[in-house]
Design a protein around this motif. Structure first.
Motif, PDB file in Angstrom:
ATOM      1  N   GLY A 104      11.318 -49.572 -88.458  1.00  0.00           N
ATOM      2  CA  GLY A 104      10.542 -49.771 -87.243  1.00  0.00           C
ATOM      3  C   GLY A 104      11.139 -49.152 -85.994  1.00  0.00           C
ATOM      4  O   GLY A 104      10.940 -49.651 -84.887  1.00  0.00           O
ATOM      5  N   ILE A 105      11.866 -48.053 -86.154  1.00  0.00           N
ATOM      6  CA  ILE A 105      12.461 -47.345 -85.016  1.00  0.00           C
ATOM      7  C   ILE A 105      11.519 -46.212 -84.607  1.00  0.00           C
ATOM      8  O   ILE A 105      11.103 -45.404 -85.450  1.00  0.00           O
ATOM      9  CB  ILE A 105      13.843 -46.761 -85.383  1.00  0.00           C
ATOM     10  CG1 ILE A 105      14.798 -47.865 -85.838  1.00  0.00           C
ATOM     11  CG2 ILE A 105      14.436 -45.977 -84.204  1.00  0.00           C
ATOM     12  CD1 ILE A 105      16.058 -47.336 -86.518  1.00  0.00           C
ATOM     13  N   GLY A 106      11.155 -46.143 -83.348  1.00  0.00           N
ATOM     14  CA  GLY A 106      10.311 -45.051 -82.876  1.00  0.00           C
ATOM     15  C   GLY A 106      10.985 -43.710 -83.123  1.00  0.00           C
ATOM     16  O   GLY A 106      12.210 -43.592 -82.999  1.00  0.00           O
ATOM     17  N   SER A 107      10.205 -42.689 -83.465  1.00  0.00           N
ATOM     18  CA  SER A 107      10.814 -41.404 -83.807  1.00  0.00           C
ATOM     19  C   SER A 107      10.053 -40.234 -83.203  1.00  0.00           C
ATOM     20  O   SER A 107       8.826 -40.231 -83.143  1.00  0.00           O
ATOM     21  CB  SER A 107      10.896 -41.238 -85.327  1.00  0.00           C
ATOM     22  OG  SER A 107       9.603 -41.301 -85.909  1.00  0.00           O
ATOM     23  N   VAL A 108      10.831 -39.248 -82.776  1.00  0.00           N
ATOM     24  CA  VAL A 108      10.295 -37.987 -82.259  1.00  0.00           C
ATOM     25  C   VAL A 108      10.920 -36.863 -83.073  1.00  0.00           C
ATOM     26  O   VAL A 108      12.147 -36.767 -83.168  1.00  0.00           O
ATOM     27  CB  VAL A 108      10.639 -37.803 -80.766  1.00  0.00           C
ATOM     28  CG1 VAL A 108      10.233 -36.412 -80.290  1.00  0.00           C
ATOM     29  CG2 VAL A 108       9.960 -38.868 -79.923  1.00  0.00           C
ATOM     30  N   ALA A 109      10.087 -36.030 -83.670  1.00  0.00           N
ATOM     31  CA  ALA A 109      10.564 -34.883 -84.438  1.00  0.00           C
ATOM     32  C   ALA A 109      10.295 -33.607 -83.652  1.00  0.00           C
ATOM     33  O   ALA A 109       9.195 -33.411 -83.132  1.00  0.00           O
ATOM     34  CB  ALA A 109       9.857 -34.818 -85.798  1.00  0.00           C
ATOM     35  N   ILE A 110      11.301 -32.754 -83.557  1.00  0.00           N
ATOM     36  CA  ILE A 110      11.166 -31.499 -82.821  1.00  0.00           C
ATOM     37  C   ILE A 110      10.973 -30.362 -83.821  1.00  0.00           C
ATOM     38  O   ILE A 110      11.881 -30.045 -84.596  1.00  0.00           O
ATOM     39  CB  ILE A 110      12.405 -31.218 -81.947  1.00  0.00           C
ATOM     40  CG1 ILE A 110      12.784 -32.440 -81.114  1.00  0.00           C
ATOM     41  CG2 ILE A 110      12.160 -29.997 -81.067  1.00  0.00           C
ATOM     42  CD1 ILE A 110      11.742 -32.873 -80.126  1.00  0.00           C
ATOM     43  N   PHE A 111       9.781 -29.768 -83.834  1.00  0.00           N
ATOM     44  CA  PHE A 111       9.524 -28.629 -84.707  1.00  0.00           C
ATOM     45  C   PHE A 111      10.069 -27.397 -84.007  1.00  0.00           C
ATOM     46  O   PHE A 111       9.522 -26.938 -83.007  1.00  0.00           O
ATOM     47  CB  PHE A 111       8.023 -28.476 -84.967  1.00  0.00           C
ATOM     48  CG  PHE A 111       7.689 -27.329 -85.880  1.00  0.00           C
ATOM     49  CD1 PHE A 111       7.991 -27.392 -87.224  1.00  0.00           C
ATOM     50  CD2 PHE A 111       7.071 -26.191 -85.388  1.00  0.00           C
ATOM     51  CE1 PHE A 111       7.683 -26.332 -88.080  1.00  0.00           C
ATOM     52  CE2 PHE A 111       6.754 -25.121 -86.232  1.00  0.00           C
ATOM     53  CZ  PHE A 111       7.068 -25.195 -87.577  1.00  0.00           C
ATOM     54  N   GLN A 112      11.159 -26.860 -84.541  1.00  0.00           N
ATOM     55  CA  GLN A 112      11.851 -25.794 -83.822  1.00  0.00           C
ATOM     56  C   GLN A 112      12.221 -24.618 -84.705  1.00  0.00           C
ATOM     57  O   GLN A 112      12.421 -23.514 -84.218  1.00  0.00           O
ATOM     58  CB  GLN A 112      13.119 -26.355 -83.159  1.00  0.00           C
ATOM     59  CG  GLN A 112      13.783 -25.414 -82.197  1.00  0.00           C
ATOM     60  CD  GLN A 112      14.749 -26.115 -81.273  1.00  0.00           C
ATOM     61  OE1 GLN A 112      14.713 -27.335 -81.143  1.00  0.00           O
ATOM     62  NE2 GLN A 112      15.618 -25.376 -80.640  1.00  0.00           N
ATOM     63  N   THR A 113      12.312 -24.840 -86.020  1.00  0.00           N
ATOM     64  CA  THR A 113      12.675 -23.774 -86.933  1.00  0.00           C
ATOM     65  C   THR A 113      11.570 -23.602 -87.951  1.00  0.00           C
ATOM     66  O   THR A 113      11.250 -24.538 -88.685  1.00  0.00           O
ATOM     67  CB  THR A 113      14.000 -24.103 -87.658  1.00  0.00           C
ATOM     68  OG1 THR A 113      15.018 -24.343 -86.689  1.00  0.00           O
ATOM     69  CG2 THR A 113      14.419 -22.953 -88.560  1.00  0.00           C
ATOM     70  N   ASP A 114      10.977 -22.426 -87.997  1.00  0.00           N
ATOM     71  CA  ASP A 114       9.883 -22.159 -88.926  1.00  0.00           C
ATOM     72  C   ASP A 114      10.474 -21.852 -90.295  1.00  0.00           C
ATOM     73  O   ASP A 114      10.554 -20.698 -90.728  1.00  0.00           O
ATOM     74  CB  ASP A 114       9.038 -21.000 -88.424  1.00  0.00           C
ATOM     75  CG  ASP A 114       7.723 -20.870 -89.171  1.00  0.00           C
ATOM     76  OD1 ASP A 114       7.637 -21.440 -90.280  1.00  0.00           O
ATOM     77  OD2 ASP A 114       6.807 -20.218 -88.662  1.00  0.00           O
ATOM     78  N   VAL A 115      10.893 -22.918 -90.985  1.00  0.00           N
ATOM     79  CA  VAL A 115      11.561 -22.763 -92.268  1.00  0.00           C
ATOM     80  C   VAL A 115      10.669 -22.050 -93.274  1.00  0.00           C
ATOM     81  O   VAL A 115      11.135 -21.231 -94.078  1.00  0.00           O
ATOM     82  CB  VAL A 115      11.995 -24.144 -92.816  1.00  0.00           C
ATOM     83  CG1 VAL A 115      12.622 -24.004 -94.203  1.00  0.00           C
ATOM     84  CG2 VAL A 115      12.974 -24.803 -91.858  1.00  0.00           C
ATOM     85  N   ALA A 116       9.376 -22.348 -93.248  1.00  0.00           N
ATOM     86  CA  ALA A 116       8.465 -21.733 -94.219  1.00  0.00           C
ATOM     87  C   ALA A 116       8.477 -20.213 -94.104  1.00  0.00           C
ATOM     88  O   ALA A 116       8.508 -19.505 -95.116  1.00  0.00           O
ATOM     89  CB  ALA A 116       7.056 -22.278 -94.021  1.00  0.00           C
ATOM     90  N   ARG A 117       8.437 -19.680 -92.890  1.00  0.00           N
ATOM     91  CA  ARG A 117       8.466 -18.222 -92.731  1.00  0.00           C
ATOM     92  C   ARG A 117       9.859 -17.664 -93.022  1.00  0.00           C
ATOM     93  O   ARG A 117       9.995 -16.536 -93.497  1.00  0.00           O
ATOM     94  CB  ARG A 117       7.994 -17.835 -91.328  1.00  0.00           C
ATOM     95  CG  ARG A 117       6.486 -18.013 -91.142  1.00  0.00           C
ATOM     96  CD  ARG A 117       5.971 -17.307 -89.900  1.00  0.00           C
ATOM     97  NE  ARG A 117       4.515 -17.369 -89.840  1.00  0.00           N
ATOM     98  CZ  ARG A 117       3.847 -18.338 -89.214  1.00  0.00           C
ATOM     99  NH1 ARG A 117       4.498 -19.311 -88.601  1.00  0.00           N
ATOM    100  NH2 ARG A 117       2.527 -18.339 -89.203  1.00  0.00           N
TER     101      ARG A 117
END
Length: 372
Positions: A104-117
């Motif tokens: 139950g901890i609030g979370s923020v994810a930073i999309f910064q590295t385009d791993v798929a590409r």
């Protein structure tokens, strides 16, 4: 607030993920928040007064990849955060987001590295779709995913990631400043790099497959120009062979004031990577008063106003790259106009403003009424 930062990259590695995490930690310390850092080891024991907990890691072509472990679980739960910040989550970030969800901890994810590409750049095209499936799974476990460009937000939406918002990157417009060009160090560097008054065309960044740095080679054969490369990485040897027989200069990795002086000593900045979610070096170049030439893909589309602060060229089109850079080499007035426009455009993008916005996102996901 109490913020647990779990990052896939940290000191001593220097890259876009590390840099943004450092600026966030600086801001949290300045504003009196509490934080911990969990990252791949080895790492310093603390940063900005915050304890750092390194976890076991593996090396792959210059990257340190953290391995999920009980050390991460203990560090986060013993700290008792209000919010968990997952920087470029993929391995340990995925573990951290799952942990936050369970507790139950609030979370923020930073999309910064385009791993798929990146998988395609490293010859792993068969894993491209699998990487996007994993990204969707990881980011869907976060309360909020923040991406730095319209292209990144579109990519996330296309694979089904919901609860997204924009969060850019700041730039230090005092450190990266055109005035460094006329400083003692700036004049000395220009005298060394352009003894015959050549126009200096520069690249700053990691020398790696995903940056397509071999596409810089034709610029080293351009009349009246000299190519200057700042950075290091696994493709350095490949690029050195491509530049053999030219007067191109490779300055290696620079940091701090040396890096800022190198930017200001240049006349044109160019970038060749096509998998950038943002493009921090472009922003630093613009702060330094340089016109920018970059591929019309990913983050640069948001940063470069085509025809105003630089040029956007079709990805992997070396003729277009040479043509755009050549136009700037031949026209000092255009360089000056575009450089000034780029500087004006990035002035509102301070790290203080961007980090204050990030804390507002923290506060939102930390509220008990967070929708999952």
């Amino acid at each position: 607030m109490r913020v647990a930062v779990v990052t896939e990259s940290f000191l001593p590695s220097l890259n876009g993920v590390t840099t943004s995490v450092l600026r966030v930690l600086d801001h949290l310390a300045e504003q009196g928040h509490q934080a911990i850092v969990v990252c791949p080891g080895p790492a310093p024991r603390e940063y900005a007064g915050f304890p750092v907990f390194p976890v076991p890691a593996l090396d792959y072509r210059g990257f340190r990849a953290g391995v999920p472990s009980r050390r991460l679980t203990r560090a986060v739960l013993e700290f008792g955060p209000d919010v968990l910040h997952a920087a470029a989550p993929f391995g340990i970030g995925a573990q951290a987001l799952a942990l936050a969800r369970r507790h139950g901890i609030g979370s923020v994810a930073i999309f910064q590295t385009d791993v798929a590409r990146y998988t395609r750049s490293y010859g792993l095209s068969l894993t491209h779709h699998a990487a996007w499936r994993w990204i969707r799974r990881v980011h869907s476990s976060a309360d909020l995913t923040l991406a730095p460009s319209r292209a990144s937000l579109d990519d996330l939406a296309a694979v089904g990631v919901e609860r997204t918002d924009w969060w850019g990157r700041g730039v230090d417009s005092v450190l990266y400043h055109p005035n460094r060009r006329t400083s003692e160090a700036g004049r000395a560097l220009r005298e060394r790099l352009a003894p015959q008054g050549q126009t200096l065309v520069g690249y700053v960044g990691r020398l790696a497959p995903e940056k397509n740095v071999t596409e810089l080679a034709p610029l080293a054969r351009m009349h009246g120009a000299r190519l200057v490369v700042v950075g290091d990485g696994p493709d350095r040897g490949v690029l050195e062979r491509e530049l053999s027989g030219t007067d191109a200069v490779m300055l290696g990795r620079l940091e701090g004031e040396e890096l800022a002086t190198a930017y200001a000593a240049l006349d044109v900045f160019t970038h060749t990577g096509t998998s950038e979610t943002f493009g921090q070096t472009l922003q630093e170049a613009m702060a330094s008063g340089l016109p920018v030439v970059a591929p019309a893909a990913g983050g640069p589309i948001d940063l470069v106003a085509a025809g105003e602060s630089g040029f956007l060229v079709p990805p992997h089109d070396q003729a277009a790259l040479v043509g755009a850079v050549g136009a700037l080499v031949r026209d000092p007035g255009m360089r000056a106009r575009m450089g000034e426009a780029g500087r004006r455009a990035i002035l509102p993008r301070s790290w203080r403003a961007l980090c204050a916005q990030l804390v507002e996102h923290y506060e939102h996901v930390a509220e008990p009424v967070t929708i999952r």
